[in-house]
Design a protein around this motif. Structure first.
Motif, PDB file in Angstrom:
ATOM      1  N   ILE A  48      27.865  79.998  59.571  1.00  0.00           N
ATOM      2  CA  ILE A  48      27.306  78.647  59.636  1.00  0.00           C
ATOM      3  C   ILE A  48      27.233  77.994  58.262  1.00  0.00           C
ATOM      4  N   GLU A  49      26.771  78.727  57.272  1.00  0.00           N
ATOM      5  CA  GLU A  49      26.609  78.155  55.934  1.00  0.00           C
ATOM      6  C   GLU A  49      27.942  77.660  55.373  1.00  0.00           C
ATOM      7  N   LEU A  50      28.978  78.492  55.482  1.00  0.00           N
ATOM      8  CA  LEU A  50      30.296  78.100  54.975  1.00  0.00           C
ATOM      9  C   LEU A  50      30.879  76.959  55.797  1.00  0.00           C
ATOM     10  N   ALA A  51      30.716  77.024  57.110  1.00  0.00           N
ATOM     11  CA  ALA A  51      31.249  75.970  57.987  1.00  0.00           C
ATOM     12  C   ALA A  51      30.644  74.616  57.633  1.00  0.00           C
ATOM     13  N   TYR A  52      29.323  74.570  57.462  1.00  0.00           N
ATOM     14  CA  TYR A  52      28.666  73.309  57.119  1.00  0.00           C
ATOM     15  C   TYR A  52      29.079  72.814  55.730  1.00  0.00           C
ATOM     16  N   LYS A  53      29.289  73.723  54.819  1.00  0.00           N
ATOM     17  CA  LYS A  53      29.701  73.352  53.466  1.00  0.00           C
ATOM     18  C   LYS A  53      31.075  72.678  53.482  1.00  0.00           C
ATOM     19  N   ILE A  54      32.019  73.282  54.199  1.00  0.00           N
ATOM     20  CA  ILE A  54      33.364  72.707  54.300  1.00  0.00           C
ATOM     21  C   ILE A  54      33.317  71.386  55.051  1.00  0.00           C
ATOM     22  N   ASN A  55      32.549  71.366  56.137  1.00  0.00           N
ATOM     23  CA  ASN A  55      32.473  70.170  56.968  1.00  0.00           C
ATOM     24  C   ASN A  55      31.903  68.979  56.200  1.00  0.00           C
ATOM     25  N   LYS A  56      30.888  69.233  55.403  1.00  0.00           N
ATOM     26  CA  LYS A  56      30.277  68.162  54.609  1.00  0.00           C
ATOM     27  C   LYS A  56      31.294  67.548  53.655  1.00  0.00           C
ATOM     28  N   LYS A  57      32.129  68.378  53.080  1.00  0.00           N
ATOM     29  CA  LYS A  57      33.153  67.891  52.152  1.00  0.00           C
ATOM     30  C   LYS A  57      34.221  67.069  52.865  1.00  0.00           C
ATOM     31  N   LEU A  58      34.526  67.440  54.106  1.00  0.00           N
ATOM     32  CA  LEU A  58      35.603  66.776  54.852  1.00  0.00           C
ATOM     33  C   LEU A  58      35.148  65.538  55.623  1.00  0.00           C
ATOM     34  N   MET A  59      33.856  65.396  55.838  1.00  0.00           N
ATOM     35  CA  MET A  59      33.350  64.302  56.676  1.00  0.00           C
ATOM     36  C   MET A  59      33.809  62.916  56.215  1.00  0.00           C
ATOM     37  N   PRO A  60      33.822  62.603  54.916  1.00  0.00           N
ATOM     38  CA  PRO A  60      34.327  61.281  54.501  1.00  0.00           C
ATOM     39  C   PRO A  60      35.770  61.036  54.922  1.00  0.00           C
ATOM     40  N   LEU A  61      36.586  62.096  54.935  1.00  0.00           N
ATOM     41  CA  LEU A  61      37.981  61.947  55.367  1.00  0.00           C
ATOM     42  C   LEU A  61      38.053  61.651  56.856  1.00  0.00           C
ATOM     43  N   HIS A  62      37.245  62.356  57.647  1.00  0.00           N
ATOM     44  CA  HIS A  62      37.245  62.116  59.097  1.00  0.00           C
ATOM     45  C   HIS A  62      36.961  60.641  59.400  1.00  0.00           C
ATOM     46  N   TYR A  63      35.985  60.090  58.705  1.00  0.00           N
ATOM     47  CA  TYR A  63      35.630  58.687  58.925  1.00  0.00           C
ATOM     48  C   TYR A  63      36.695  57.743  58.377  1.00  0.00           C
ATOM     49  N   ALA A  64      37.249  58.066  57.212  1.00  0.00           N
ATOM     50  CA  ALA A  64      38.257  57.200  56.592  1.00  0.00           C
ATOM     51  C   ALA A  64      39.524  57.119  57.440  1.00  0.00           C
ATOM     52  N   LEU A  65      39.855  58.194  58.134  1.00  0.00           N
ATOM     53  CA  LEU A  65      41.069  58.203  58.948  1.00  0.00           C
ATOM     54  C   LEU A  65      40.895  57.453  60.268  1.00  0.00           C
ATOM     55  N   SER A  66      39.695  56.927  60.496  1.00  0.00           N
ATOM     56  CA  SER A  66      39.477  56.077  61.676  1.00  0.00           C
ATOM     57  C   SER A  66      39.152  54.643  61.268  1.00  0.00           C
ATOM     58  N   ILE A  67      39.447  54.303  60.024  1.00  0.00           N
ATOM     59  CA  ILE A  67      39.124  52.976  59.503  1.00  0.00           C
ATOM     60  C   ILE A  67      39.957  51.877  60.178  1.00  0.00           C
ATOM     61  N   GLU A  68      41.158  52.258  60.624  1.00  0.00           N
ATOM     62  CA  GLU A  68      41.969  51.446  61.544  1.00  0.00           C
ATOM     63  C   GLU A  68      42.523  52.395  62.593  1.00  0.00           C
ATOM     64  N   SER A  69      43.204  51.849  63.580  1.00  0.00           N
ATOM     65  CA  SER A  69      43.684  52.671  64.696  1.00  0.00           C
ATOM     66  C   SER A  69      44.594  53.804  64.218  1.00  0.00           C
ATOM     67  N   ASN A  70      44.359  54.990  64.759  1.00  0.00           N
ATOM     68  CA  ASN A  70      45.215  56.150  64.496  1.00  0.00           C
ATOM     69  C   ASN A  70      46.624  55.893  65.058  1.00  0.00           C
ATOM     70  N   PRO A  71      47.709  56.193  64.328  1.00  0.00           N
ATOM     71  CA  PRO A  71      47.798  56.918  63.064  1.00  0.00           C
ATOM     72  C   PRO A  71      47.996  56.022  61.827  1.00  0.00           C
ATOM     73  N   ILE A  72      47.501  54.801  61.842  1.00  0.00           N
ATOM     74  CA  ILE A  72      47.708  53.907  60.697  1.00  0.00           C
ATOM     75  C   ILE A  72      47.181  54.520  59.401  1.00  0.00           C
ATOM     76  N   PRO A  73      45.899  54.936  59.346  1.00  0.00           N
ATOM     77  CA  PRO A  73      45.394  55.479  58.082  1.00  0.00           C
ATOM     78  C   PRO A  73      46.069  56.784  57.660  1.00  0.00           C
ATOM     79  N   VAL A  74      46.348  57.665  58.631  1.00  0.00           N
ATOM     80  CA  VAL A  74      46.911  58.963  58.271  1.00  0.00           C
ATOM     81  C   VAL A  74      48.330  58.818  57.725  1.00  0.00           C
ATOM     82  N   LYS A  75      49.103  57.863  58.235  1.00  0.00           N
ATOM     83  CA  LYS A  75      50.462  57.669  57.707  1.00  0.00           C
ATOM     84  C   LYS A  75      50.407  57.076  56.302  1.00  0.00           C
TER      85      LYS A  75
END
Length: 292
Positions: free
Chosen positions: A226-253
């Motif tokens: 759990i500790e490691l999972a939450y640590k990695i997840n916290k670091k990645l959360m801004p990316l998860h949100y940023a990749l939905s800033i417009e319709s997928n797959p616009i941001p990811v491309k």
């Protein structure tokens, strides 16, 4: 059963919208080198709705050939016509896919009974099938009660749950926990909790950008670290949100282009990422140190 990080891979294109086959093979190598556990070919992130049938199956065959049995390849086979979905499934099986990802029939809004019969027909082809539930895109929601019935059918091996309703997903996990039925999150932002609750993996957009980190997140979560999972997840959360800033797959491309992995290309009605979002996504990529 496939476990871990499954990338919903983007389909690289040139400026004129023609598929860039060389870049597609480069992307596959990138994932093989960075511990991606499986690849979804010609899914939503792969712009399957704008690919013609010849392109659709050439994408699948190209990825299957490049992977060369190192990891499983799951083919996008969804359609809102049952006969079309059956034909797509037959072709995916012929192309050498490990299994198929079949979205709930969109737009025509079938009943629960209609969806039950729809997926029975697809499963009769003989290719293992993963159901894909994404109500926000399809306009139809497949209920847990229907999924439980489908889990009894031969060749229906799992579900990608993208409703974003974690409480409902956990209920499904609890009811299916003793069955050989794969439960995949289709929502990167809630995937960590989904996996810690007993899920088997995530079919991920973020894996296009950070495949190794998403693999590490999945392993930590599945193993109950759990500790490691939450640590990695916290670091990645801004990316998860940023990749939905417009319709997928616009941001990811756009992000893959900045990483030097694909050219600037996308098909209408999707357009290249709006200028006003560039700085937000760029800062996120820089924080994750994925830019060359």
């Amino acid at each position: 059963m496939i476990r871990g990080s499954i990338v919903a891979i983007a389909t690289p294109m040139k400026r004129n919208g023609v598929i860039d086959w060389e870049s597609l093979r480069t992307l596959v190598k990138f994932h093989l080198e960075n511990n991606t556990d499986a690849i979804v070919a010609a899914g939503t992130t792969g712009e399957t709705t704008t690919l013609n049938l010849e392109e659709h199956f050439k994408v699948i065959r190209t990825i299957v050939n490049e992977v060369n049995n190192k990891i499983p390849v799951i083919a996008g086979i969804g359609a809102n016509s049952t006969s079309e979905a059956v034909n797509l499934t037959k072709s995916a099986k012929k192309a050498g896919a490990h299994s198929g990802l079949s979205v709930t029939p969109y737009y025509n809004k079938p009943t629960q009974c209609g969806m039950l019969d729809h997926f029975k027909e697809i499963a009769s082809v003989g290719l293992p099938i993963i159901i894909y539930n994404v109500p926000k895109r399809t306009g139809v929601d497949i209920y847990n009660e229907t999924i439980l019935k489908l889990s009894e059918i031969k060749n229906i091996i799992g579900i990608k749950e993208s409703s974003g309703d974690l409480e409902r997903a956990v209920e499904l996990i609890e009811k299916l926990k003793y069955k050989d039925f794969a439960l995949y999150s289709g929502d990167d932002s809630t995937a960590c909790e989904f996996l810690l609750s007993g899920g088997h993996g995530v079919i991920s957009v973020s894996s296009n950008i950070v495949p190794k980190k998403m693999h590490e997140l999945c392993i930590a979560s599945i193993e109950g670290n759990i500790e490691l999972a939450y640590k990695i997840n916290k670091k990645l959360m801004p990316l998860h949100y940023a990749l939905s800033i417009e319709s997928n797959p616009i941001p990811v491309k756009w992000a893959l282009n900045k990483m030097g992995l694909v050219k600037k290309g996308i098909r209408l009605p999707l357009t290249w990422l709006a200028n006003k979002y560039h700085s937000t996504l760029l800062k996120t990529l820089q924080l994750l140190e994925v830019l060359k």
